[in-house]
Design a protein around this motif. Structure first.
Motif, mmCIF file in Angstrom:
data_model
loop_
_atom_site.group_PDB
_atom_site.id
_atom_site.type_symbol
_atom_site.label_atom_id
_atom_site.label_comp_id
_atom_site.label_asym_id
_atom_site.label_seq_id
_atom_site.Cartn_x
_atom_site.Cartn_y
_atom_site.Cartn_z
ATOM 1 N N THR A 1 6.999 4.082 -0.194
ATOM 2 C CA THR A 1 6.661 5.353 0.210
ATOM 3 C C THR A 1 7.358 6.358 -0.355
ATOM 4 O OG1 THR A 1 8.787 5.021 1.888
ATOM 5 C CG2 THR A 1 6.421 4.205 2.555
ATOM 6 N N ALA A 2 6.853 7.717 -0.059
ATOM 7 C CA ALA A 2 7.447 8.970 -0.715
ATOM 8 C C ALA A 2 7.223 10.153 0.530
ATOM 9 C CB ALA A 2 6.447 9.464 -1.843
ATOM 10 N N LEU A 3 8.090 11.094 0.272
ATOM 11 C CA LEU A 3 8.392 12.118 1.169
ATOM 12 C C LEU A 3 7.996 13.460 0.668
ATOM 13 C CD1 LEU A 3 8.885 12.713 4.341
ATOM 14 C CD2 LEU A 3 11.308 12.985 3.525
ATOM 15 N N ALA A 4 7.098 14.324 1.216
ATOM 16 C CA ALA A 4 7.108 15.496 0.595
ATOM 17 C C ALA A 4 7.914 16.614 1.431
ATOM 18 C CB ALA A 4 5.678 16.040 0.453
ATOM 19 N N VAL A 5 8.825 17.271 1.154
ATOM 20 C CA VAL A 5 9.691 18.104 1.899
ATOM 21 C C VAL A 5 8.890 19.352 1.738
ATOM 22 C CG1 VAL A 5 11.735 19.366 1.920
ATOM 23 C CG2 VAL A 5 11.953 16.944 1.363
ATOM 24 N N ALA A 6 8.734 20.166 3.048
ATOM 25 C CA ALA A 6 7.961 21.376 3.131
ATOM 26 C C ALA A 6 8.590 22.220 3.971
ATOM 27 C CB ALA A 6 6.542 20.754 3.885
ATOM 28 N N TYR A 7 9.865 22.504 4.117
ATOM 29 C CA TYR A 7 10.440 23.506 5.075
ATOM 30 C C TYR A 7 10.409 24.732 4.500
ATOM 31 C CZ TYR A 7 14.797 22.361 2.795
ATOM 32 O OH TYR A 7 15.828 21.995 1.994
ATOM 33 N N ASP A 8 9.970 24.909 3.365
ATOM 34 C CA ASP A 8 9.880 26.281 2.593
ATOM 35 C C ASP A 8 8.575 26.748 2.803
ATOM 36 O OD1 ASP A 8 9.237 24.164 1.068
ATOM 37 O OD2 ASP A 8 9.649 25.570 -0.623
ATOM 38 N N VAL A 9 7.472 26.053 3.164
ATOM 39 C CA VAL A 9 6.116 26.512 3.140
ATOM 40 C C VAL A 9 5.248 26.623 4.310
ATOM 41 C CG1 VAL A 9 5.767 25.214 0.936
ATOM 42 C CG2 VAL A 9 5.266 24.199 2.825
ATOM 43 N N LEU A 55 0.888 -0.825 -0.054
ATOM 44 C CA LEU A 55 -0.052 -0.100 0.157
ATOM 45 C C LEU A 55 0.911 1.476 0.010
ATOM 46 C CD1 LEU A 55 -2.953 0.804 0.263
ATOM 47 C CD2 LEU A 55 -2.460 1.142 2.763
ATOM 48 N N PRO A 56 0.693 2.062 -1.076
ATOM 49 C CA PRO A 56 1.451 3.274 -1.035
ATOM 50 C C PRO A 56 1.266 4.223 0.222
ATOM 51 C CG PRO A 56 0.739 2.762 -3.236
ATOM 52 C CD PRO A 56 -0.110 1.857 -2.162
ATOM 53 N N PHE A 57 2.587 4.836 0.700
ATOM 54 C CA PHE A 57 2.404 5.749 1.677
ATOM 55 C C PHE A 57 3.003 7.221 1.383
ATOM 56 C CE2 PHE A 57 0.389 2.863 4.560
ATOM 57 C CZ PHE A 57 0.180 3.482 5.866
ATOM 58 N N LEU A 58 2.576 8.057 1.331
ATOM 59 C CA LEU A 58 2.866 9.379 1.326
ATOM 60 C C LEU A 58 2.838 10.247 2.553
ATOM 61 C CD1 LEU A 58 0.394 10.205 -1.960
ATOM 62 C CD2 LEU A 58 2.613 8.914 -1.849
ATOM 63 N N ILE A 59 4.025 10.741 2.664
ATOM 64 C CA ILE A 59 4.225 11.477 4.019
ATOM 65 C C ILE A 59 4.626 12.885 3.932
ATOM 66 C CG2 ILE A 59 5.792 11.256 6.074
ATOM 67 C CD1 ILE A 59 6.027 8.147 5.564
ATOM 68 N N VAL A 60 4.215 14.040 4.639
ATOM 69 C CA VAL A 60 4.475 15.036 4.562
ATOM 70 C C VAL A 60 5.426 15.146 5.895
ATOM 71 C CG1 VAL A 60 3.770 17.476 4.986
ATOM 72 C CG2 VAL A 60 2.256 15.755 4.015
#
Length: 622
Positions: free
Chosen positions: A482-490, A443-448
């Motif tokens: 799995t995949a990671l969404a990097v967000a330290y600019d938002v 099962l795909p997991f997308l992580i913020v």
């Protein structure tokens, strides 16, 4: 007369028979406007009377089943292609406006459930949203650490993204659904199960928390508490013909402790007494002196009175029609939560009728119905109940396990930033747990990854937020699909709930395109791989470079370097081919480097030419 008999018979046959017109019940997820996952076997389930026959009709086919001994029923539909709208019939229930497409489970804490209404000023297009092909369902809150639940609470409802309904959406789910629909052109369902302020431990089953004893619940105590927490006499021991021959004997008046009864809770007292024929069916008065503490009194099974506390005299009327000539019974349900209940001495205990009186002192039979001491012993074993894990998993994930999804999106970590050391283990356990629950090992997991937050630091700092980001990165490196969404600019330094959910959704869906849809693309920024010390410099190596490394706006920032003293200072950094070289005049013999390691690394600006930022990292494990 014959006509009346026929009408009565007709009524009983068609309305009085057991379950003649029983109506099945569906989970609220299976309702109007739902989106079903395409290209996978689908479960349709619900509840009904035992043996009740169920027919599901969908797309020209019908499926039969019946409710089992536990009242549950289920059918499986074969994989379906994307499309709709359709209707489904389940017995007499008609479900309308069904779409088939991709369903995503979105979970976490407050940033996952930020209401879209907060974003309308930033994104005016929300107010004129007109997409009926994306749908949203918010699972009502249910935190049940004691046990798993079979259904979610009432109140959930599917909503589309037309202007009249879009205010029911959560923000990140809306932008993600828009991204997915634009790219795939198939319907999208967002199943949001989240709770503000929740810790990750709450979303993991007890089975997957076994290495953390403090988070485990004493299940034996839970099960025992269900038994000992029952008043065994309620509604039974006050009946006139209840067999009490095996009960113990005591003397009235008298208090529990002086008579060898050391308990707190509910004790039932019973006594039979004789009434002459002259009092058959007559009104009488009952005097029960003073009781400790509260009581309910029954004569021949009829309730005649109660008093909620100790001091008032117990004087109850026995209505006409209750007493009968010969043997009668009186039952006293006596509650003393602080212990030492009983019948206070030197008070009247008698029944008074016309020209007659029955002395109620002397021998009575008694039995403990509810032992609060025993209850408290089990409760003491459950003192960690509020701090234990699994409550939200039990109440908001387990009940929706049969609703098939394409993948999961996880946005959480703020609550755990003060204790980050176990977060990677928790996150990996959660992924394994949910995949097992859904019987979908890939099962795909997308992580913020946590955004930037709090004030910027003038000097390199230790940071729980940075450690959570590292744990999220490492979990995606250790766990496949799995995949990671990097967000330290938002993020926003002064708001833990940043409004820029649109860019986060875009980055999440880049990950989905790779791990779920199988596209060949660069879906993440560069990932730190290794380091090499060369004199007074550290050379950093990366994967996922894509078209190459670059700086976003000026010189590279937010690199730090340290020697054996473990004191980090800001460092100069330059890109050399596929590497970054870091050094500082203050550190002649460097041993470790860090990038973006702070609560708010907004200025960190290393990315690939696809415009995706490097995840914060450290080369040390200090």
């Amino acid at each position: 007369m014959a006509k009346l008999f026929f009408q009565l018979t007709f009524f009983l046959c068609f309305f009085g028979g057991s379950g003649a017109f029983a109506k099945i019940r569906l989970p609220e997820l299976i309702s109007d406007k739902m989106v079903l996952q395409r290209n996978i076997i689908l479960d349709i389930w619900g509840w009904g009377d035992v043996g009740e026959k169920v027919t599901v009709r969908f797309l020209g086919k019908h499926y039969y089943t019946e409710a089992g001994l536990d009242g549950k029923w289920a059918v499986q539909l074969p994989p379906q292609a994307a499309g709709g709208p359709y209707i489904m019939e389940v017995n007499e229930i008609v479900i309308r406006d069904i779409l088939i497409g991709d369903v995503w489970l979105a979970s976490g804490q407050s940033n996952m459930e930020t209401p879209i209404a907060r974003l309308t000023d930033r994104y005016p297009e929300i107010d004129v949203s007109n997409n009926h092909m994306i749908r949203h369902f918010k699972v009502p809150t249910q935190n049940t650490a004691e046990s798993v639940q079979e259904d979610i609470p009432r109140g959930g409802k599917w909503h589309s993204a037309v202007a009249s309904e879009v205010m029911n959406w959560t923000a990140l789910a809306y932008f993600y659904a828009q991204e997915a629909y634009r790219h795939t052109n198939v319907p999208v369902g967002m199943l949001v199960s989240s709770l503000g302020g929740s810790a990750i431990e709450s979303w993991i089953s007890q089975e997957h928390l076994k290495e953390f004893p403090d988070l485990l619940i004493d299940q034996a105590a839970i099960d025992s508490l269900k038994i000992v927490g029952t008043d065994w006499g309620a509604g039974k021991w006050n009946t006139p013909d209840w067999k009490d021959t095996d009960w113990q004997t005591t003397t009235v008046p008298g208090l529990w402790r002086t008579q060898g009864l050391d308990t707190k809770g509910v004790v039932y007292y019973r006594r039979d007494f004789e009434i002459p024929p002259s009092m058959d069916g007559r009104h009488a008065k009952l005097h029960l002196g003073m009781l400790i503490d509260s009581d309910s009194v029954f004569v021949n099974g009829h309730f005649v009175g109660s008093t909620p506390y100790q001091y008032p005299p117990r004087e109850y009327d026995i209505p006409a029609g209750v007493l009968r000539a010969g043997k009668n019974n009186i039952t006293v349900q006596l509650t003393a939560k602080n212990g030492n209940g009983g019948f206070v001495e030197d008070k009247p205990y008698k029944l008074i009728g016309d020209d007659m009186e029955v002395d109620l002192t002397g021998a009575w039979r008694y039995k403990v119905g509810l032992d609060l001491d025993e209850i408290n012993r089990y409760k003491n074993r459950l003192r960690n109940l509020k701090a234990a894990g699994s409550g939200l998993y039990n109440g908001m994930i387990y009940p929706i396990r049969n609703y098939r999804v394409r993948g999961a999106i996880w946005y959480q970590g703020e609550t755990n930033a003060g204790r980050p050391q176990y977060y990677q283990t928790y996150l990996e356990s959660l992924i394994r747990n949910w995949r097992k629950l859904y019987q979908a090992p890939e099962l795909p997991f997308l992580i913020v990854q946590l955004p930037n937050y709090l004030e910027k630091s003038d000097e390199p700092q230790e940071s729980g937020w940075a450690e959570i980001r590292e744990a999220q990165l490492k979990a995606t490196q250790e766990v496949p699909n799995t995949a990671l969404a990097v967000a330290y600019d938002v993020g926003e330094w002064n708001d833990i709930h940043p409004l820029n959910k649109k860019d986060i959704a875009h980055r999440l869906f880049l990950g989905a395109r790779k791990v779920s849809y199988g596209e060949k693309l660069i879906s993440s920024g560069p990932i730190y791989q290794d380091m090499k010390i060369e004199g007074d410099e550290i050379v950093l190596y990366f994967t996922e470079i894509g078209g190459g490394l670059r700086s976003r706006g000026g010189t590279l920032r937010h690199f730090a370097i340290a020697g054996e003293d473990k004191k980090f200072v800001w460092a100069e950094a330059v890109i050399k081919g596929r590497t970054v070289v870091v050094h500082s005049e203050q550190v002649k013999k460097p041993v470790a480097a860090r990038y973006g390691w702070s609560n708010n690394p907004e200025d960190a600006n290393l990315e690939n030419k696809e415009g995706l930022l490097v995840s914060p990292f450290r080369t040390d494990d200090w």
